[in-house]
Design a protein around this motif. Structure first.
Motif, short mmCIF file in Angstrom:
data_model
loop_
_atom_site.label_atom_id
_atom_site.label_comp_id
_atom_site.label_asym_id
_atom_site.label_seq_id
_atom_site.Cartn_x
_atom_site.Cartn_y
_atom_site.Cartn_z
N GLU A 186 0.84 -1.20 0.00
CA GLU A 186 0.00 0.00 0.00
C GLU A 186 0.88 1.25 0.00
O GLU A 186 1.86 1.34 0.73
N ARG A 187 0.51 2.22 -0.86
CA ARG A 187 1.20 3.51 -0.86
C ARG A 187 0.70 4.30 0.34
O ARG A 187 -0.49 4.57 0.49
N LEU A 188 1.63 4.70 1.20
CA LEU A 188 1.26 5.40 2.42
C LEU A 188 1.30 6.92 2.26
O LEU A 188 0.49 7.63 2.85
N ASP A 189 2.25 7.41 1.50
CA ASP A 189 2.39 8.87 1.37
C ASP A 189 3.10 9.18 0.06
O ASP A 189 3.80 8.32 -0.51
N LEU A 190 2.94 10.42 -0.41
CA LEU A 190 3.58 10.86 -1.66
C LEU A 190 3.73 12.37 -1.61
O LEU A 190 2.81 13.08 -1.20
N ASP A 191 4.89 12.86 -2.03
CA ASP A 191 5.11 14.32 -2.08
C ASP A 191 6.11 14.63 -3.19
O ASP A 191 7.14 13.95 -3.33
N ARG A 192 5.78 15.60 -3.99
CA ARG A 192 6.70 16.07 -5.03
C ARG A 192 7.47 17.26 -4.44
O ARG A 192 6.95 18.36 -4.32
N VAL A 193 8.71 17.02 -4.08
CA VAL A 193 9.48 18.04 -3.37
C VAL A 193 10.11 19.06 -4.31
O VAL A 193 10.57 20.12 -3.86
N TYR A 194 10.15 18.75 -5.62
CA TYR A 194 10.67 19.73 -6.58
C TYR A 194 10.00 19.48 -7.92
O TYR A 194 9.96 18.34 -8.41
N ASP A 195 9.48 20.56 -8.53
CA ASP A 195 8.83 20.42 -9.83
C ASP A 195 8.74 21.80 -10.46
O ASP A 195 7.90 22.62 -10.06
N THR A 196 9.64 22.10 -11.40
CA THR A 196 9.63 23.40 -12.08
C THR A 196 9.88 23.20 -13.56
O THR A 196 10.21 22.10 -14.02
N GLU A 197 9.73 24.30 -14.30
CA GLU A 197 9.98 24.26 -15.74
C GLU A 197 11.46 24.33 -16.08
O GLU A 197 11.86 24.02 -17.19
N THR A 198 12.26 24.78 -15.14
CA THR A 198 13.70 24.93 -15.40
C THR A 198 14.48 23.84 -14.67
O THR A 198 14.04 23.31 -13.65
N PHE A 199 15.65 23.53 -15.21
CA PHE A 199 16.50 22.52 -14.61
C PHE A 199 17.33 23.14 -13.48
O PHE A 199 17.69 24.31 -13.52
N THR A 200 17.62 22.29 -12.50
CA THR A 200 18.52 22.68 -11.43
C THR A 200 19.52 21.54 -11.21
O THR A 200 19.26 20.40 -11.60
#
Length: 532
Positions: free
Chosen positions: A390-404
């Motif tokens: 079972e998936r317990l949790d999910l978070d996208r900690v970084y998501d932008t249009e530019t690369f880092t």
């Protein structure tokens, strides 16, 4: 009779002795009072040379024929005065006076001259001295790039091994040197008959007791003319040839990273030469593709071509055998130096976990770390129950249009007391990367967990991970006989679709297996548009 004959006659003898004694007294008295004495006659001679007093037996230095002023004083009339130069009578005078004063210009020979003034009155006196006349122009004692004495000038031809030399020396002169003029003429053509000639003139004013001048020469013949002029306008000229035989290769210093996570790399550096740089280029050794950075058309001396700095960019290929490069530098004399280097292309990101600790009582996991060494566009973190999938949790900690190139995270996620797996998914320019870890259970919670009836094995006490890496392409995953074989067609378009899209494949159960002493997720869970 006999007695009377031997007795002396006393009268006349006493008178003679008295006369002698009287004469001696008178003579002594006359000598004491000075009566009848003859006084010695004194003659004084003085000479000035260009206004400066000349002493007897002195030696003075002049640069031109000087003006001499002669004065004589005497107690008795002077009958004759002779002025002699180097033993010859230069002038003669008969003043018939006790004083004499006359000015005359002395016509002297170069170097040392003997001058005498002979005076006759009632006695003869002689005044003697010497005068040195310097007529030579300044002389040079060279110290670089060759050595000479003061009297010996440079050789007709001087050999050196570098086009950069310093002409230097010490100046020997009576008066100050006013100026130095150095002319360099060089033939830089392909042969001796070529008309390609370069001329450079250097001037130095009031150099003092020494001089130093940097010269830039060609590889081959360089004609030098050096003129040294003093404040009286006298010039000494030296002419000689400096022949350059350059056998030294250029030097190369580059700055480049050993590896890169992008498909391009920056290369910077400097190239130097002692005479002149002709060509600088960079080549890819696998296909001999070249990029010319600098090219000079001829060997004419140019101070701007002694050093070349560059900063360029090269493309990197997936096969690191194609990422070997060679810098080539050639000078005007044909000397060549090569320097080869490799840039390793490593596009995969690096995940560094600094904390992954489970709180069984609160059913959370604290996760901290960084993702770096890649061109990152998205980072997602998920937690799973290792028993049920079972998936317990999910978070996208970084998501932008530019690369880092670096992403940091420090968060808490929901966890299970029966076991938790943490998965980190990274999207970067070249594809996707994922890694799974088993968080650590603190020792203080292990005993409590056992007393509550939940058994915890040793393989959950340390952070373990399994990593997968995918590029965006058609893939087929083949599972063992007891698993499901699934074909997927991933693309950048599908990757950007949300997980709830109707076209998303059905979620399959998450399986786990023991790996490296921990539990990791395997099998067919579809997470964020990709199979893990």
């Amino acid at each position: 009779m006999i007695a009377s004959s031997i007795n002396p006659v006393k009268g006349p003898t006493y008178r003679r002795w008295a006369s002698v004694l009287c004469g001696m007294c008178i003579l002594g008295l006359l000598m004491y009072t000075g009566v009848g004495a003859v006084a010695a006659q004194e003659t004084t001679t003085n000479i000035t040379i260009d206004g400066e007093q000349l002493k007897s037996e002195d030696n003075v230095v002049v640069l031109n024929d000087p003006n001499a002023n002669i004065t004589v004083t005497a107690d008795a009339p002077v009958e004759l005065i002779e002025l002699r130069v180097n033993g010859d009578v230069y002038r003669s005078y008969r003043p018939n006076s006790t004083t004499f004063d006359r000015s005359v210009t002395l016509d002297l020979d170069p170097n040392e001259n003997t001058v005498e003034v002979i005076t006759k009155s009632d006695t003869v006196t002689t005044f003697k001295s010497s005068i040195t006349k310097h007529t030579a122009a300044p002389r040079v004692e060279y110290t670089s790039p060759f050595s000479t004495t003061v009297k010996g000038g440079p050789n007709n031809t001087v050999n050196v091994t570098s086009g950069q030399v310093t002409l230097a020396g010490n100046l020997h002169t009576v008066v100050d040197v006013k100026s130095i003029r150095i002319e360099r003429t060089s033939n830089y053509g392909p042969d001796e008959s070529s008309s390609d000639v370069d001329r450079k003139i250097h001037r130095i004013s009031n150099p003092g007791e020494s001089f130093s001048q940097e010269l830039l020469l060609v590889d081959g013949t360089n004609n030098l003319t050096a003129e040294y002029t003093d404040t009286l306008g006298r010039t000494n000229t030296d002419r000689f040839v400096i022949d350059v035989d350059d056998e030294s290769d250029p030097t190369i210093n580059i700055t480049v990273a050993d590896e890169s996570y992008t498909d391009t790399a920056s290369i910077g550096g400097t190239v130097q030469d002692e005479t002149k740089l002709k060509r600088v280029e960079i080549n890819r050794t696998s296909n001999n593709g070249s990029q010319v950075l600098m090219l000079s058309a001829n060997a004419k001396p140019n101070p701007d071509k002694l050093k070349y700095s560059f900063d360029t960019t090269v493309e990197l290929y997936d096969d690191n055998d194609d990422n070997e490069f060679k810098i080539t530098a050639e000078d005007a004399a044909g000397n060549i130096r090569n320097q080869t280097f490799v840039i390793k292309y490593e596009p995969e990101p690096e995940v560094n976990i600094t904390n992954a600790t489970i709180n069984l009582e609160g059913k959370t996991v604290h996760l901290a770390g960084t993702v770096s060494q890649a061109e990152i566009s998205r980072v997602t973190i998920e937690t799973f129950n290792t028993s049920t999938g079972e998936r317990l949790d999910l978070d996208r900690v970084y998501d932008t249009e530019t690369f880092t190139n670096a992403v940091s995270f420090d968060k808490e996620f929901r966890a299970s007391a029966k076991g938790t797996i943490v998965t980190i998914l990274v999207s970067y320019r070249s594809g996707q990367y994922s890694t799974s870890i088993t968080p650590e259970i603190p020792d203080s919670q292990k005993e409590t967990n056992t007393n509550n009836g939940t058994e915890t094995t040793d393989n959950t006490t340390s952070v373990q991970s399994e990593t997968t890496n995918r590029t965006v392409q058609n893939t087929t995953e083949t599972k063992p006989d007891n698993q499901t074989s699934v074909e997927t067609n991933s693309s950048s378009g599908n990757e950007s679709q949300p997980d709830t899209t109707p076209n998303s494949p059905t979620l399959l159960p998450v399986r786990t297996r023991d790996a490296f002493g921990g539990i990791v997720v395997v099998g067919g869970a579809y997470i964020l548009g990709h199979w893990v």
